[in-house]
Design a protein around this motif. Structure first.
Motif, PDB file in Angstrom:
ATOM      1  N   PRO A  68       0.796  -1.236   0.000  1.00  0.00           N
ATOM      2  CA  PRO A  68       0.000   0.000   0.000  1.00  0.00           C
ATOM      3  C   PRO A  68       0.826   1.282   0.000  1.00  0.00           C
ATOM      4  CG  PRO A  68      -0.928  -1.592   1.538  1.00  0.00           C
ATOM      5  CD  PRO A  68       0.371  -2.159   1.070  1.00  0.00           C
ATOM      6  N   ASP A  69       2.058   1.242   0.538  1.00  0.00           N
ATOM      7  CA  ASP A  69       2.863   2.459   0.600  1.00  0.00           C
ATOM      8  C   ASP A  69       3.810   2.607  -0.588  1.00  0.00           C
ATOM      9  OD1 ASP A  69       4.480   0.349   1.269  1.00  0.00           O
ATOM     10  OD2 ASP A  69       5.465   1.344   2.962  1.00  0.00           O
ATOM     11  N   LEU A  70       3.662   1.773  -1.605  1.00  0.00           N
ATOM     12  CA  LEU A  70       4.522   1.849  -2.779  1.00  0.00           C
ATOM     13  C   LEU A  70       4.234   3.124  -3.567  1.00  0.00           C
ATOM     14  CD1 LEU A  70       6.625  -0.213  -4.029  1.00  0.00           C
ATOM     15  CD2 LEU A  70       4.829  -0.772  -5.670  1.00  0.00           C
ATOM     16  N   LEU A  71       5.268   3.804  -4.020  1.00  0.00           N
ATOM     17  CA  LEU A  71       5.127   5.039  -4.789  1.00  0.00           C
ATOM     18  C   LEU A  71       5.371   4.783  -6.274  1.00  0.00           C
ATOM     19  CD1 LEU A  71       7.097   7.495  -2.452  1.00  0.00           C
ATOM     20  CD2 LEU A  71       4.609   7.182  -2.599  1.00  0.00           C
ATOM     21  N   PRO A  72       4.805   5.614  -7.161  1.00  0.00           N
ATOM     22  CA  PRO A  72       5.075   5.439  -8.596  1.00  0.00           C
ATOM     23  C   PRO A  72       6.555   5.437  -8.925  1.00  0.00           C
ATOM     24  CG  PRO A  72       3.260   6.960  -8.269  1.00  0.00           C
ATOM     25  CD  PRO A  72       3.810   6.665  -6.912  1.00  0.00           C
ATOM     26  N   SER A  73       7.338   6.262  -8.232  1.00  0.00           N
ATOM     27  CA  SER A  73       8.776   6.321  -8.513  1.00  0.00           C
ATOM     28  C   SER A  73       9.484   5.026  -8.135  1.00  0.00           C
ATOM     29  CB  SER A  73       9.410   7.489  -7.760  1.00  0.00           C
ATOM     30  OG  SER A  73       9.199   7.380  -6.361  1.00  0.00           O
ATOM     31  N   ASP A  74       8.871   4.226  -7.254  1.00  0.00           N
ATOM     32  CA  ASP A  74       9.457   2.933  -6.909  1.00  0.00           C
ATOM     33  C   ASP A  74       9.405   1.968  -8.084  1.00  0.00           C
ATOM     34  OD1 ASP A  74      10.007   3.702  -4.268  1.00  0.00           O
ATOM     35  OD2 ASP A  74       7.998   3.144  -3.601  1.00  0.00           O
ATOM     36  N   ILE A  75       8.540   2.256  -9.046  1.00  0.00           N
ATOM     37  CA  ILE A  75       8.408   1.434 -10.244  1.00  0.00           C
ATOM     38  C   ILE A  75       9.208   2.030 -11.403  1.00  0.00           C
ATOM     39  CG2 ILE A  75       6.801   0.600 -11.997  1.00  0.00           C
ATOM     40  CD1 ILE A  75       4.660   0.413  -9.869  1.00  0.00           C
ATOM     41  N   THR A  76       9.005   3.310 -11.644  1.00  0.00           N
ATOM     42  CA  THR A  76       9.569   3.928 -12.835  1.00  0.00           C
ATOM     43  C   THR A  76      10.986   4.448 -12.637  1.00  0.00           C
ATOM     44  OG1 THR A  76       8.633   6.078 -12.227  1.00  0.00           O
ATOM     45  CG2 THR A  76       7.284   4.621 -13.593  1.00  0.00           C
ATOM     46  N   GLY A  77      11.368   4.775 -11.381  1.00  0.00           N
ATOM     47  CA  GLY A  77      12.636   5.421 -11.115  1.00  0.00           C
ATOM     48  C   GLY A  77      12.429   6.896 -10.813  1.00  0.00           C
ATOM     49  N   SER A  78      13.490   7.601 -10.477  1.00  0.00           N
ATOM     50  CA  SER A  78      13.369   9.012 -10.109  1.00  0.00           C
ATOM     51  C   SER A  78      14.692   9.734 -10.361  1.00  0.00           C
ATOM     52  CB  SER A  78      12.976   9.148  -8.636  1.00  0.00           C
ATOM     53  OG  SER A  78      13.955   8.538  -7.801  1.00  0.00           O
ATOM     54  N   SER A  79      14.622  11.056 -10.332  1.00  0.00           N
ATOM     55  CA  SER A  79      15.815  11.882 -10.488  1.00  0.00           C
ATOM     56  C   SER A  79      16.422  12.145  -9.113  1.00  0.00           C
ATOM     57  CB  SER A  79      15.460  13.207 -11.168  1.00  0.00           C
ATOM     58  OG  SER A  79      14.973  12.981 -12.476  1.00  0.00           O
ATOM     59  N   VAL A  80      17.704  11.867  -8.966  1.00  0.00           N
ATOM     60  CA  VAL A  80      18.402  12.009  -7.698  1.00  0.00           C
ATOM     61  C   VAL A  80      19.498  13.069  -7.844  1.00  0.00           C
ATOM     62  CG1 VAL A  80      19.763  10.811  -5.939  1.00  0.00           C
ATOM     63  CG2 VAL A  80      17.914   9.603  -7.132  1.00  0.00           C
ATOM     64  N   TYR A  81      19.576  13.947  -6.869  1.00  0.00           N
ATOM     65  CA  TYR A  81      20.558  15.030  -6.926  1.00  0.00           C
ATOM     66  C   TYR A  81      21.945  14.503  -6.594  1.00  0.00           C
ATOM     67  CZ  TYR A  81      22.857  19.491  -6.035  1.00  0.00           C
ATOM     68  OH  TYR A  81      23.720  20.568  -6.072  1.00  0.00           O
ATOM     69  N   ASP A  82      22.913  14.825  -7.465  1.00  0.00           N
ATOM     70  CA  ASP A  82      24.307  14.424  -7.264  1.00  0.00           C
ATOM     71  C   ASP A  82      25.101  15.652  -6.812  1.00  0.00           C
ATOM     72  OD1 ASP A  82      26.854  13.455  -7.304  1.00  0.00           O
ATOM     73  OD2 ASP A  82      26.819  12.759  -9.385  1.00  0.00           O
ATOM     74  N   PRO A  83      25.513  15.690  -5.538  1.00  0.00           N
ATOM     75  CA  PRO A  83      26.244  16.868  -5.039  1.00  0.00           C
ATOM     76  C   PRO A  83      27.559  17.103  -5.770  1.00  0.00           C
ATOM     77  CG  PRO A  83      25.483  15.487  -3.225  1.00  0.00           C
ATOM     78  CD  PRO A  83      25.277  14.708  -4.481  1.00  0.00           C
ATOM     79  N   ALA A  84      28.194  16.053  -6.261  1.00  0.00           N
ATOM     80  CA  ALA A  84      29.492  16.210  -6.919  1.00  0.00           C
ATOM     81  C   ALA A  84      29.371  17.020  -8.204  1.00  0.00           C
ATOM     82  CB  ALA A  84      30.102  14.845  -7.216  1.00  0.00           C
ATOM     83  N   THR A  85      28.312  16.758  -8.977  1.00  0.00           N
ATOM     84  CA  THR A  85      28.140  17.462 -10.255  1.00  0.00           C
ATOM     85  C   THR A  85      27.089  18.570 -10.176  1.00  0.00           C
ATOM     86  OG1 THR A  85      26.472  15.851 -10.973  1.00  0.00           O
ATOM     87  CG2 THR A  85      28.775  15.379 -11.516  1.00  0.00           C
ATOM     88  N   ARG A  86      26.376  18.624  -9.032  1.00  0.00           N
ATOM     89  CA  ARG A  86      25.314  19.608  -8.826  1.00  0.00           C
ATOM     90  C   ARG A  86      24.241  19.507  -9.911  1.00  0.00           C
ATOM     91  NH1 ARG A  86      28.514  25.156  -6.925  1.00  0.00           N
ATOM     92  NH2 ARG A  86      29.571  24.213  -5.127  1.00  0.00           N
ATOM     93  N   THR A  87      23.960  18.294 -10.293  1.00  0.00           N
ATOM     94  CA  THR A  87      22.919  18.029 -11.287  1.00  0.00           C
ATOM     95  C   THR A  87      22.052  16.865 -10.807  1.00  0.00           C
ATOM     96  OG1 THR A  87      24.347  16.500 -12.509  1.00  0.00           O
ATOM     97  CG2 THR A  87      24.333  18.821 -13.217  1.00  0.00           C
ATOM     98  N   PHE A  88      20.882  16.749 -11.414  1.00  0.00           N
ATOM     99  CA  PHE A  88      20.002  15.628 -11.117  1.00  0.00           C
ATOM    100  C   PHE A  88      20.282  14.497 -12.103  1.00  0.00           C
ATOM    101  CE2 PHE A  88      17.725  18.982  -8.947  1.00  0.00           C
ATOM    102  CZ  PHE A  88      17.221  18.337  -7.828  1.00  0.00           C
ATOM    103  N   GLU A  89      20.443  13.319 -11.553  1.00  0.00           N
ATOM    104  CA  GLU A  89      20.719  12.136 -12.370  1.00  0.00           C
ATOM    105  C   GLU A  89      19.539  11.180 -12.280  1.00  0.00           C
ATOM    106  OE1 GLU A  89      23.760   8.279 -12.370  1.00  0.00           O
ATOM    107  OE2 GLU A  89      24.125   9.994 -11.040  1.00  0.00           O
ATOM    108  N   PHE A  90      19.077  10.718 -13.443  1.00  0.00           N
ATOM    109  CA  PHE A  90      17.954   9.794 -13.464  1.00  0.00           C
ATOM    110  C   PHE A  90      18.427   8.377 -13.157  1.00  0.00           C
ATOM    111  CE2 PHE A  90      15.251   6.756 -15.887  1.00  0.00           C
ATOM    112  CZ  PHE A  90      14.103   6.904 -15.120  1.00  0.00           C
ATOM    113  N   ARG A  91      17.804   7.772 -12.163  1.00  0.00           N
ATOM    114  CA  ARG A  91      18.110   6.388 -11.802  1.00  0.00           C
ATOM    115  C   ARG A  91      16.921   5.509 -12.149  1.00  0.00           C
ATOM    116  NH1 ARG A  91      21.423   6.760  -6.018  1.00  0.00           N
ATOM    117  NH2 ARG A  91      23.112   8.107  -6.823  1.00  0.00           N
ATOM    118  N   ARG A  92      17.185   4.562 -12.981  1.00  0.00           N
ATOM    119  CA  ARG A  92      16.124   3.701 -13.488  1.00  0.00           C
ATOM    120  C   ARG A  92      15.490   2.858 -12.384  1.00  0.00           C
ATOM    121  NH1 ARG A  92      17.821   1.060 -19.242  1.00  0.00           N
ATOM    122  NH2 ARG A  92      17.939   2.991 -20.479  1.00  0.00           N
ATOM    123  N   GLY A  93      14.176   2.670 -12.519  1.00  0.00           N
ATOM    124  CA  GLY A  93      13.460   1.788 -11.621  1.00  0.00           C
ATOM    125  C   GLY A  93      13.420   0.371 -12.161  1.00  0.00           C
ATOM    126  N   PRO A  94      12.794  -0.535 -11.430  1.00  0.00           N
ATOM    127  CA  PRO A  94      12.771  -1.945 -11.856  1.00  0.00           C
ATOM    128  C   PRO A  94      11.999  -2.193 -13.139  1.00  0.00           C
ATOM    129  CG  PRO A  94      11.356  -1.599  -9.952  1.00  0.00           C
ATOM    130  CD  PRO A  94      12.124  -0.340 -10.134  1.00  0.00           C
TER     131      PRO A  94
END
Length: 320
Positions: A68-94
């Motif tokens: 019940p607590d599963l989020l759409p991003s848990d399926i599709t993936g989400s953009s994660v902020y990378d402090p080293a490059t100061r950009t958002f990187e898309f990480r694929r979901g399952p």
């Protein structure tokens, strides 16, 4: 293609017991380019069947337990902020895999269920306004528990319609259940191993080959008549849409190829009518309260809707 299909099913049967017809229909749906819903009680080996079929097809496999607590991003993936490059990187979901298993899909909320709609229909996901294409072949297999309603969210009609077939496995007979136990004792470990028979490129080639199969005009008309007949049943509020008749033809065509034929018989249509049409029908409140099953309505139509009276003795003219 018929030989490869037989080898795939034979390899899967080394791990899965008592699902011969269900697995044949599931493979036909995949070769027809569709998705599969297994709806039955827990503990019948549906997850094992999906994993084994993915292994035999040589597809990458990902399983997600829906909660019940599963989020759409848990399926599709989400953009994660990378402090080293100061950009958002898309990480694929399952969902970025060859065969994605959504286990107990009716246990997650409608918002999360709908996250699969774009992937199933368009073979892509959209995150933060950016569209990401899924690698092909891509197929979804989902399981649903039809007997436990507390804490579940029934699949809406739009989501059900995206599944090419809905299958019920059923309990094995005594001999089959005994075979399951003996196989577990013989292998001396939990995991059943299935060797790949084909690879993703071969799966795509098989799907392309099925598109070349011709269909007689009388068989096309039979598919239309079956779907249209559901729209006039008093027991139903909503009958099958044109997508239902089209899917009926596509799965029957794949089944014909798996049987080694380059043409479709009315028997192919009848063999897949229930798994293709039953989950697309909406019972009226009175029919639902009386315990009527859509499966029985489809079986009744097979007895009353007239099919083609002749079988061509030659390869029929293409009608696509």
């Amino acid at each position: 293609m018929a030989d490869l299909s037989t080898r795939i099913l034979t390899e899967v049967s080394t791990a899965v017991v008592g699902m011969t017809e269900a697995l044949r229909t599931a493979l036909a749906a995949i070769l027809a380019g569709g998705h599969v819903l297994f709806e039955d009680v827990p503990g019948l080996g549906k997850t094992l069947a999906a994993r084994s079929l993915a292994s035999a097809l040589g597809l990458d496999f990902a399983r997600l337990q829906c909660t019940p607590d599963l989020l759409p991003s848990d399926i599709t993936g989400s953009s994660v902020y990378d402090p080293a490059t100061r950009t958002f990187e898309f990480r694929r979901g399952p969902v970025f895999t060859g065969l994605f298993l959504a286990d107990e899909i009716n246990r997650t909320a409608p918002k999360t269920q709908s996250a699969l709609l774009e992937a199933m229909a368009e073979r892509q996901v959209t995150i933060d306004g950016t569209t990401h294409r899924l690698d092909l072949p891509f197929h979804v297999m989902a399981t649903s528990n039809p007997v436990e309603y507390e804490g579940t969210y029934p699949l809406p009609e739009a989501q059900l319609d995206r599944f090419m077939v809905r299958l019920a496995v059923g309990y094995p007979d005594a001999a089959g259940e005994t075979d399951i136990l003996h196989r577990r004792l013989d292998r001396r470990h939990e995991t059943a191993t299935v060797a790949p028979v084909v690879d993703p490129a071969t799966v795509l080639a098989m799907q392309a080959g099925i598109e070349e199969v011709t269909v007689d005009a009388d068989v096309v008309r039979y598919c239309v008549d079956l779907a249209a007949a559901t729209r006039h049943l008093a027991e139903l509020e909503v009958g099958a849409s044109p997508r239902g008749s089209q899917t009926l033809l596509l799965v029957a065509r794949a089944l014909a190829v798996m049987a080694g034929r380059s043409y479709v018989l009315p028997e192919d249509v009848k063999a897949v009518a229930v798994p293709v049409l039953a989950h697309r029908l909406t019972l009226s409140p009175g029919s639902w309260a009386s315990g009527l099953r859509t499966d029985d309505l489809v079986l009744g139509l097979l007895d009353h809707v007239a099919g083609p009276t002749t079988v061509p003795d030659r390869q029929p003219t293409s009608h696509r």
